[in-house]
Design an enzyme around this catalytic site. Structure first.
Site, mmCIF file in Angstrom:
data_model
loop_
_atom_site.group_PDB
_atom_site.id
_atom_site.type_symbol
_atom_site.label_atom_id
_atom_site.label_comp_id
_atom_site.label_asym_id
_atom_site.label_seq_id
_atom_site.Cartn_x
_atom_site.Cartn_y
_atom_site.Cartn_z
ATOM 1 N N MET A 263 42.928 32.215 41.967
ATOM 2 C CA MET A 263 41.568 31.921 41.538
ATOM 3 C C MET A 263 41.487 31.703 40.035
ATOM 4 O O MET A 263 42.121 32.419 39.262
ATOM 5 C CB MET A 263 40.693 33.115 41.922
ATOM 6 C CG MET A 263 39.261 33.031 41.522
ATOM 7 S SD MET A 263 38.163 32.864 42.907
ATOM 8 C CE MET A 263 38.442 34.354 43.829
ATOM 9 N N CYS A 264 40.673 30.711 39.646
ATOM 10 C CA CYS A 264 40.286 30.541 38.239
ATOM 11 C C CYS A 264 38.779 30.273 38.248
ATOM 12 O O CYS A 264 38.087 30.734 39.138
ATOM 13 C CB CYS A 264 41.097 29.426 37.558
ATOM 14 S SG CYS A 264 40.820 27.774 38.210
ATOM 15 N N ARG A 265 38.273 29.554 37.277
ATOM 16 C CA ARG A 265 36.824 29.318 37.225
ATOM 17 C C ARG A 265 36.380 28.311 38.277
ATOM 18 O O ARG A 265 35.444 28.549 39.026
ATOM 19 C CB ARG A 265 36.411 28.843 35.828
ATOM 20 C CG ARG A 265 34.904 28.672 35.676
ATOM 21 C CD ARG A 265 34.522 28.375 34.228
ATOM 22 N NE ARG A 265 33.090 28.434 34.054
ATOM 23 C CZ ARG A 265 32.279 27.383 34.194
ATOM 24 N NH1 ARG A 265 32.769 26.205 34.505
ATOM 25 N NH2 ARG A 265 30.981 27.519 34.029
ATOM 26 N N MET B 252 35.906 30.910 40.920
ATOM 27 C CA MET B 252 34.894 31.959 40.772
ATOM 28 C C MET B 252 33.475 31.419 40.911
ATOM 29 O O MET B 252 32.588 32.145 41.347
ATOM 30 C CB MET B 252 35.056 32.673 39.425
ATOM 31 C CG MET B 252 36.236 33.636 39.364
ATOM 32 S SD MET B 252 36.175 35.012 40.558
ATOM 33 C CE MET B 252 34.728 35.912 39.989
#
Length: 114
Positions: free
Chosen positions: A65-67, A93
């Protein structure tokens, strides 16, 4: 030239007990993250790769996961090339928050996606 399809899952499909690997930077993590996630910023990833391999040593799948999904897609691709069961969380996210999935902070303040 063709490339293999990147394994992807949507935020709603990440199991509550899944191993979330958060590759965002420290300020993004501090704003809000998935409780219990492993935080290894992409900028530190190579140096801290051992932490990741240790976390998945029992065959667990890593939900990366990242933004929004760009950095995590790169990390997922790398992990898959290393033979690790990893999937990119589509939308990152922002999608996690949009799906109403819980987020926490280390200091107890209101969590948000930076």
């Amino acid at each position: 030239m063709s490339f293999p399809t990147l394994p992807t899952v949507d935020a709603v499909s990440v199991p509550a007990d899944g191993l979330v690997l958060d590759v965002r930077e420290p300020d993004e993590w501090a704003a809000g993250h998935v409780e219990g996630a492993l935080h290894v910023p992409m900028s530190d990833f190579v140096a801290r790769f051992g932490e990741v391999t240790e976390a998945v040593a029992d065959g667990r799948r890593a939900y990366v996961m990242c933004r929004v999904g760009g950095r995590s897609a790169q990390v997922t691709q790398y992990l898959v090339q290393q033979g690790i069961d990893a999937v990119n969380v589509d939308g990152g996210m922002l999608a996690w928050d949009g799906a109403g999935r819980p987020m926490v902070t280390d200091n107890g303040s209101q969590a948000f996606v930076l």
